[in-house]
Design a protein around this motif. Structure first.
Motif, PDB file in Angstrom:
ATOM      1  N   GLU A   2       0.845  -1.185   0.000  1.00  9.38           N
ATOM      2  CA  GLU A   2       0.000   0.000   0.000  1.00  9.38           C
ATOM      3  C   GLU A   2       0.887   1.243   0.000  1.00  9.38           C
ATOM      4  N   VAL A   3       0.777   2.089  -1.030  1.00  9.41           N
ATOM      5  CA  VAL A   3       1.553   3.324  -1.134  1.00  9.41           C
ATOM      6  C   VAL A   3       0.647   4.488  -0.763  1.00  9.41           C
ATOM      7  N   LEU A   4       1.082   5.313   0.205  1.00 10.73           N
ATOM      8  CA  LEU A   4       0.296   6.446   0.670  1.00 10.73           C
ATOM      9  C   LEU A   4       0.559   7.702  -0.150  1.00 10.73           C
ATOM     10  N   SER A   5       1.789   7.914  -0.565  1.00  9.79           N
ATOM     11  CA  SER A   5       2.145   9.028  -1.428  1.00  9.79           C
ATOM     12  C   SER A   5       3.452   8.682  -2.110  1.00  9.79           C
ATOM     13  N   SER A   6       3.805   9.473  -3.122  1.00  5.18           N
ATOM     14  CA  SER A   6       5.039   9.180  -3.845  1.00  5.18           C
ATOM     15  C   SER A   6       5.613  10.467  -4.403  1.00  5.18           C
ATOM     16  N   ARG A   7       6.882  10.382  -4.800  1.00  5.47           N
ATOM     17  CA  ARG A   7       7.517  11.498  -5.480  1.00  5.47           C
ATOM     18  C   ARG A   7       8.673  10.977  -6.310  1.00  5.47           C
ATOM     19  N   VAL A   8       9.031  11.738  -7.318  1.00  2.00           N
ATOM     20  CA  VAL A   8      10.206  11.449  -8.126  1.00  2.00           C
ATOM     21  C   VAL A   8      11.367  12.198  -7.487  1.00  2.00           C
ATOM     22  N   LEU A   9      12.512  11.527  -7.313  1.00  4.45           N
ATOM     23  CA  LEU A   9      13.701  12.135  -6.726  1.00  4.45           C
ATOM     24  C   LEU A   9      14.725  12.413  -7.806  1.00  4.45           C
ATOM     25  N   LEU A  10      15.219  13.626  -7.866  1.00  3.15           N
ATOM     26  CA  LEU A  10      16.337  13.969  -8.749  1.00  3.15           C
ATOM     27  C   LEU A  10      17.548  14.257  -7.883  1.00  3.15           C
ATOM     28  N   ARG A  11      18.674  13.690  -8.248  1.00  6.41           N
ATOM     29  CA  ARG A  11      19.948  13.912  -7.554  1.00  6.41           C
ATOM     30  C   ARG A  11      20.914  14.525  -8.566  1.00  6.41           C
ATOM     31  N   PRO A  12      20.730  15.801  -8.897  1.00  9.06           N
ATOM     32  CA  PRO A  12      21.524  16.419  -9.955  1.00  9.06           C
ATOM     33  C   PRO A  12      22.962  16.694  -9.537  1.00  9.06           C
ATOM     34  N   ALA A  13      23.817  16.894 -10.540  1.00 10.65           N
ATOM     35  CA  ALA A  13      25.217  17.230 -10.279  1.00 10.65           C
ATOM     36  C   ALA A  13      25.316  18.571  -9.562  1.00 10.65           C
ATOM     37  N   ASP A  14      24.429  19.511  -9.886  1.00 12.20           N
ATOM     38  CA  ASP A  14      24.420  20.837  -9.266  1.00 12.20           C
ATOM     39  C   ASP A  14      23.014  21.101  -8.709  1.00 12.20           C
ATOM     40  N   PRO A  15      22.744  20.684  -7.465  1.00  9.69           N
ATOM     41  CA  PRO A  15      21.397  20.833  -6.903  1.00  9.69           C
ATOM     42  C   PRO A  15      20.886  22.273  -6.892  1.00  9.69           C
ATOM     43  N   GLU A  16      21.749  23.236  -6.618  1.00 11.70           N
ATOM     44  CA  GLU A  16      21.300  24.631  -6.575  1.00 11.70           C
ATOM     45  C   GLU A  16      20.842  25.106  -7.953  1.00 11.70           C
ATOM     46  N   LYS A  17      21.593  24.754  -8.978  1.00 10.03           N
ATOM     47  CA  LYS A  17      21.228  25.144 -10.343  1.00 10.03           C
ATOM     48  C   LYS A  17      19.916  24.483 -10.761  1.00 10.03           C
ATOM     49  N   SER A  18      19.759  23.207 -10.449  1.00  8.87           N
ATOM     50  CA  SER A  18      18.522  22.494 -10.803  1.00  8.87           C
ATOM     51  C   SER A  18      17.330  23.028 -10.023  1.00  8.87           C
ATOM     52  N   THR A  19      17.528  23.324  -8.733  1.00  9.08           N
ATOM     53  CA  THR A  19      16.446  23.897  -7.931  1.00  9.08           C
ATOM     54  C   THR A  19      16.005  25.233  -8.528  1.00  9.08           C
ATOM     55  N   ALA A  20      16.960  26.066  -8.890  1.00 12.36           N
ATOM     56  CA  ALA A  20      16.628  27.357  -9.502  1.00 12.36           C
ATOM     57  C   ALA A  20      15.871  27.159 -10.812  1.00 12.36           C
ATOM     58  N   PHE A  21      16.257  26.157 -11.601  1.00  8.58           N
ATOM     59  CA  PHE A  21      15.572  25.890 -12.868  1.00  8.58           C
ATOM     60  C   PHE A  21      14.102  25.532 -12.633  1.00  8.58           C
ATOM     61  N   TYR A  22      13.855  24.572 -11.751  1.00  8.61           N
ATOM     62  CA  TYR A  22      12.474  24.142 -11.506  1.00  8.61           C
ATOM     63  C   TYR A  22      11.650  25.247 -10.830  1.00  8.61           C
ATOM     64  N   ARG A  23      12.283  26.001  -9.929  1.00 13.78           N
ATOM     65  CA  ARG A  23      11.585  27.068  -9.207  1.00 13.78           C
ATOM     66  C   ARG A  23      11.383  28.309 -10.078  1.00 13.78           C
ATOM     67  N   ASP A  24      12.456  28.786 -10.700  1.00 12.96           N
ATOM     68  CA  ASP A  24      12.421  30.075 -11.384  1.00 12.96           C
ATOM     69  C   ASP A  24      12.073  29.978 -12.865  1.00 12.96           C
ATOM     70  N   ALA A  25      12.722  29.066 -13.582  1.00 14.68           N
ATOM     71  CA  ALA A  25      12.486  28.956 -15.024  1.00 14.68           C
ATOM     72  C   ALA A  25      11.141  28.290 -15.308  1.00 14.68           C
ATOM     73  N   LEU A  26      10.855  27.169 -14.630  1.00 17.50           N
ATOM     74  CA  LEU A  26       9.586  26.486 -14.855  1.00 17.50           C
ATOM     75  C   LEU A  26       8.455  27.044 -13.990  1.00 17.50           C
ATOM     76  N   GLY A  27       8.808  27.701 -12.892  1.00 22.02           N
ATOM     77  CA  GLY A  27       7.799  28.294 -12.024  1.00 22.02           C
ATOM     78  C   GLY A  27       7.007  27.301 -11.210  1.00 22.02           C
ATOM     79  N   LEU A  28       7.591  26.135 -10.889  1.00 21.54           N
ATOM     80  CA  LEU A  28       6.874  25.146 -10.076  1.00 21.54           C
ATOM     81  C   LEU A  28       6.698  25.668  -8.653  1.00 21.54           C
ATOM     82  N   ALA A  29       5.534  25.436  -8.083  1.00 19.75           N
ATOM     83  CA  ALA A  29       5.258  25.844  -6.706  1.00 19.75           C
ATOM     84  C   ALA A  29       5.971  24.911  -5.742  1.00 19.75           C
TER      85      ALA A  29
END
Length: 126
Positions: A2-29
């Motif tokens: 039984e799975v209650l919730s799930s998420r996809v995990l990304l472990r990028p080479a540059d976490p700060e750059k990837s976080t900025a991309f998803y937050r700022d460029a894509l505008g994900l909440a």
């Protein structure tokens, strides 16, 4: 299982750059942040961009599956011949986790959220 919730995990080479991309460029909440990571809303799912904490091999992606009872889930999986790569342990961020791998080596993180963890905090006005 039984799975209650799930998420996809990304472990990028540059976490700060990837976080900025998803937050700022894509505008994900943002769903939540924690030391070393950010979890974004992704439609009906969640996307976590974070560092890889233990230094072991994990690849650039994985699955995070929240279960109700980690020990019972592992017993159920053992009966089906599934052996965890890492036995359950309480992580520094307060979650109980065990790790599996799929046939291609993709890490699957099985997570039990303890009753007193902030994820379970009711943030509604009281």
């Amino acid at each position: 299982m039984e799975v209650l919730s799930s998420r996809v995990l990304l472990r990028p080479a540059d976490p700060e750059k990837s976080t900025a991309f998803y937050r700022d460029a894509l505008g994900l909440a943002i769903y939540r942040t924690f030391p070393g990571g950010t979890v974004f809303f992704l439609g009906q799912g969640l996307l976590e961009v974070s560092e890889h904490g233990d230094g072991g091999p994990a690849g650039p992606a994985g699955l995070w599956l929240q279960v109700r009872d980690l020990d019972a889930t592992l017993a159920e999986l053992a009966a089906r011949g599934v052996t965890p790569d890492r036995e359950p342990r309480l992580e520094p961020w307060g979650l109980r986790e065990a790790w599996l791998s799929d046939p291609d080596g993709i890490r699957i993180v099985l997570v039990e959220v303890p009753a007193d963890h902030p994820i379970r905090t009711d943030v509604r006005a009281q």
